[in-house]
Design a protein around this motif. Structure first.
Motif, PDB file in Angstrom:
ATOM      1  N   LEU A  50       9.418   6.628  -3.741  1.00  0.00           N
ATOM      2  CA  LEU A  50      10.709   6.054  -3.367  1.00  0.00           C
ATOM      3  C   LEU A  50      11.857   6.747  -4.102  1.00  0.00           C
ATOM      4  N   ILE A  51      11.680   7.001  -5.396  1.00  0.00           N
ATOM      5  CA  ILE A  51      12.728   7.678  -6.172  1.00  0.00           C
ATOM      6  C   ILE A  51      12.941   9.100  -5.647  1.00  0.00           C
ATOM      7  N   ALA A  52      11.842   9.773  -5.300  1.00  0.00           N
ATOM      8  CA  ALA A  52      11.971  11.113  -4.718  1.00  0.00           C
ATOM      9  C   ALA A  52      12.740  11.055  -3.398  1.00  0.00           C
ATOM     10  N   LEU A  53      12.483  10.026  -2.613  1.00  0.00           N
ATOM     11  CA  LEU A  53      13.179   9.855  -1.338  1.00  0.00           C
ATOM     12  C   LEU A  53      14.676   9.611  -1.566  1.00  0.00           C
ATOM     13  N   ALA A  54      14.986   8.776  -2.564  1.00  0.00           N
ATOM     14  CA  ALA A  54      16.388   8.470  -2.863  1.00  0.00           C
ATOM     15  C   ALA A  54      17.147   9.700  -3.352  1.00  0.00           C
ATOM     16  N   ASN A  55      16.433  10.670  -3.935  1.00  0.00           N
ATOM     17  CA  ASN A  55      17.067  11.889  -4.448  1.00  0.00           C
ATOM     18  C   ASN A  55      16.963  13.071  -3.488  1.00  0.00           C
ATOM     19  N   SER A  56      16.405  12.837  -2.318  1.00  0.00           N
ATOM     20  CA  SER A  56      16.200  13.932  -1.373  1.00  0.00           C
ATOM     21  C   SER A  56      17.466  14.216  -0.576  1.00  0.00           C
ATOM     22  N   ALA A  57      17.475  15.376   0.059  1.00  0.00           N
ATOM     23  CA  ALA A  57      18.604  15.738   0.925  1.00  0.00           C
ATOM     24  C   ALA A  57      18.714  14.790   2.106  1.00  0.00           C
ATOM     25  N   TRP A  58      17.608  14.128   2.441  1.00  0.00           N
ATOM     26  CA  TRP A  58      17.595  13.168   3.552  1.00  0.00           C
ATOM     27  C   TRP A  58      18.625  12.068   3.327  1.00  0.00           C
ATOM     28  N   LEU A  59      18.880  11.734   2.035  1.00  0.00           N
ATOM     29  CA  LEU A  59      19.763  10.613   1.742  1.00  0.00           C
ATOM     30  C   LEU A  59      20.841  10.931   0.722  1.00  0.00           C
ATOM     31  N   ASN A  60      20.482  11.678  -0.323  1.00  0.00           N
ATOM     32  CA  ASN A  60      21.379  11.843  -1.470  1.00  0.00           C
ATOM     33  C   ASN A  60      22.366  12.985  -1.233  1.00  0.00           C
ATOM     34  N   ASN A  61      23.485  12.656  -0.629  1.00  0.00           N
ATOM     35  CA  ASN A  61      24.449  13.685  -0.253  1.00  0.00           C
ATOM     36  C   ASN A  61      25.389  14.077  -1.391  1.00  0.00           C
ATOM     37  N   ASN A  62      25.569  13.176  -2.376  1.00  0.00           N
ATOM     38  CA  ASN A  62      26.538  13.486  -3.435  1.00  0.00           C
ATOM     39  C   ASN A  62      25.911  14.162  -4.650  1.00  0.00           C
ATOM     40  N   GLY A  63      24.584  14.308  -4.651  1.00  0.00           N
ATOM     41  CA  GLY A  63      23.916  15.029  -5.728  1.00  0.00           C
ATOM     42  C   GLY A  63      23.744  14.250  -7.014  1.00  0.00           C
ATOM     43  N   GLU A  64      24.209  12.987  -7.061  1.00  0.00           N
ATOM     44  CA  GLU A  64      24.055  12.164  -8.264  1.00  0.00           C
ATOM     45  C   GLU A  64      22.612  11.685  -8.372  1.00  0.00           C
ATOM     46  N   ALA A  65      21.978  11.993  -9.496  1.00  0.00           N
ATOM     47  CA  ALA A  65      20.561  11.668  -9.659  1.00  0.00           C
ATOM     48  C   ALA A  65      20.342  10.161  -9.706  1.00  0.00           C
ATOM     49  N   VAL A  66      19.313   9.721  -8.979  1.00  0.00           N
ATOM     50  CA  VAL A  66      18.896   8.316  -9.005  1.00  0.00           C
ATOM     51  C   VAL A  66      17.598   8.263  -9.816  1.00  0.00           C
ATOM     52  N   THR A  67      17.609   7.529 -10.917  1.00  0.00           N
ATOM     53  CA  THR A  67      16.471   7.569 -11.836  1.00  0.00           C
ATOM     54  C   THR A  67      15.775   6.227 -12.031  1.00  0.00           C
ATOM     55  N   SER A  68      16.378   5.128 -11.582  1.00  0.00           N
ATOM     56  CA  SER A  68      15.749   3.811 -11.754  1.00  0.00           C
ATOM     57  C   SER A  68      15.277   3.270 -10.424  1.00  0.00           C
ATOM     58  N   ILE A  69      14.241   2.437 -10.462  1.00  0.00           N
ATOM     59  CA  ILE A  69      13.717   1.885  -9.221  1.00  0.00           C
ATOM     60  C   ILE A  69      14.690   0.854  -8.636  1.00  0.00           C
ATOM     61  N   GLU A  70      15.422   0.128  -9.501  1.00  0.00           N
ATOM     62  CA  GLU A  70      16.391  -0.834  -8.967  1.00  0.00           C
ATOM     63  C   GLU A  70      17.524  -0.107  -8.235  1.00  0.00           C
ATOM     64  N   ARG A  71      18.017   0.971  -8.815  1.00  0.00           N
ATOM     65  CA  ARG A  71      19.048   1.767  -8.160  1.00  0.00           C
ATOM     66  C   ARG A  71      18.517   2.384  -6.866  1.00  0.00           C
ATOM     67  N   THR A  72      17.258   2.785  -6.900  1.00  0.00           N
ATOM     68  CA  THR A  72      16.612   3.327  -5.706  1.00  0.00           C
ATOM     69  C   THR A  72      16.593   2.288  -4.591  1.00  0.00           C
ATOM     70  N   CYS A  73      16.223   1.052  -4.934  1.00  0.00           N
ATOM     71  CA  CYS A  73      16.177  -0.017  -3.939  1.00  0.00           C
ATOM     72  C   CYS A  73      17.557  -0.249  -3.332  1.00  0.00           C
ATOM     73  N   PHE A  74      18.578  -0.228  -4.202  1.00  0.00           N
ATOM     74  CA  PHE A  74      19.939  -0.443  -3.723  1.00  0.00           C
ATOM     75  C   PHE A  74      20.379   0.686  -2.790  1.00  0.00           C
ATOM     76  N   LYS A  75      20.032   1.908  -3.153  1.00  0.00           N
ATOM     77  CA  LYS A  75      20.471   3.073  -2.372  1.00  0.00           C
ATOM     78  C   LYS A  75      19.742   3.152  -1.022  1.00  0.00           C
ATOM     79  N   LEU A  76      18.447   2.885  -1.027  1.00  0.00           N
ATOM     80  CA  LEU A  76      17.672   2.977   0.209  1.00  0.00           C
ATOM     81  C   LEU A  76      17.875   1.761   1.106  1.00  0.00           C
TER      82      LEU A  76
END
Length: 286
Positions: A54-80
């Motif tokens: 999930l964290i890899a998905l949140a940091n992928s080009a598929w979703l992460n357009n601004n390049g800001e690293a997502v490192t926590s699972i809670e932040r990942t849940c919020f982003k996805l």
């Protein structure tokens, strides 16, 4: 875990794949319609493999357009978002017991895309039902059932790889043939029957087992029939995407009194999500 007699077609298989206890607990927890981002993160933190995907998905080009690293699972849940996290997590969890490498024609990406889009379409159609009885629990049921509707195909690709491989070849050679028809020729059963059988063996709630078993039957009127027809209609819409065909007129939606413009809107949304979901599958499965 309840032991069930295997269908005749699987009588030579000693034991169905077992669902690990932690996965069973995860599926139950993710089905809680009151789960928020914090609660979702707490459930997932005990499943490091799923968290890492999930964290890899949140940091992928598929979703992460601004390049800001997502490192926590809670932040990942919020982003996805809740639905993507639920869908991806349940999908990855139920795949854990299976090894489909021997069934070379089995397309894991297509399996994944079909599951995710069926869940989305079922959710959209459920909210469109002109029925006051539709609530969050109803919607969560059809969403999860959409993810699990083709569970039996995953099982067959593992436990009866050669026969499933032959069915997939038969389907490719005869596009008008539904895969279940091909499976009945080569295996003697289909993925709906096996999926329901496996789900009951795993102790998955009966509502989900019933939907898995009957979602291809427009005439079904037993328990959970509305949920079953919703998922059945959703899977047909998704199948149309893979054929690059026009939106079909679905008897199931007529029975459910879903307005034609609602069906058009749902299908248009699926067409938009089709490309995105295929990209998601590439991120997850390479």
């Amino acid at each position: 875990m309840q032991r069930l007699d295997l269908p005749d077609a699987l009588a030579d298989i000693k034991q169905l794949p077992a669902l690990p206890h932690d996965v069973h607990h995860l599926i139950q927890a993710l089905s809680d319609d009151g789960l928020d981002y914090s609660g979702l993160a707490k459930v997932l933190q005990n499943h490091p493999t799923i968290c890492s995907r999930l964290i890899a998905l949140a940091n992928s080009a598929w979703l992460n357009n601004n390049g800001e690293a997502v490192t926590s699972i809670e932040r990942t849940c919020f982003k996805l978002g809740l639905n993507i996290v639920r869908g991806v997590s349940i999908g990855l969890a139920v795949m854990k017991p299976f090894n489909v490498n021997q069934c070379r024609s089995f397309d894991i990406r297509r399996y994944w895309v079909s599951s995710m889009l069926a869940a989305q379409a079922a959710t959209d159609l459920a909210w469109a039902l002109p029925d006051a009885a539709v609530d969050e629990a109803f919607v969560q049921t059809v969403h999860t059932a959409g993810i699990l509707h083709n569970l039996g195909l995953l099982c067959l690709a593992d436990t009866m790889a050669e026969q499933t491989q032959e069915a997939l070849r038969l389907k490719r050679a005869n596009p008008q043939l539904h895969l279940n028809q091909a499976l009945r020729q080569t295996v003697g059963t289909d993925y709906c029957e096996i999926g329901a059988h496996l789900a009951r063996y795993w102790g998955i709630p009966e509502a989900l087992c019933t939907i898995i078993e009957h979602h291809r039957h427009p005439g079904y009127r037993g328990d959970y029939w509305q949920q079953t027809l919703v998922v059945g209609a959703a899977t047909r819409l998704v199948s149309t995407l893979f054929k690059d065909a026009e939106m079909p007129k679905l008897e199931m939606l007529e029975i459910l009194a879903v307005a034609e413009n609602t069906e058009h809107r749902c299908f248009a949304q699926l067409q938009t999500e089709f490309v995105k979901t295929k990209e998601l599958a590439k991120v997850l499965f390479g």
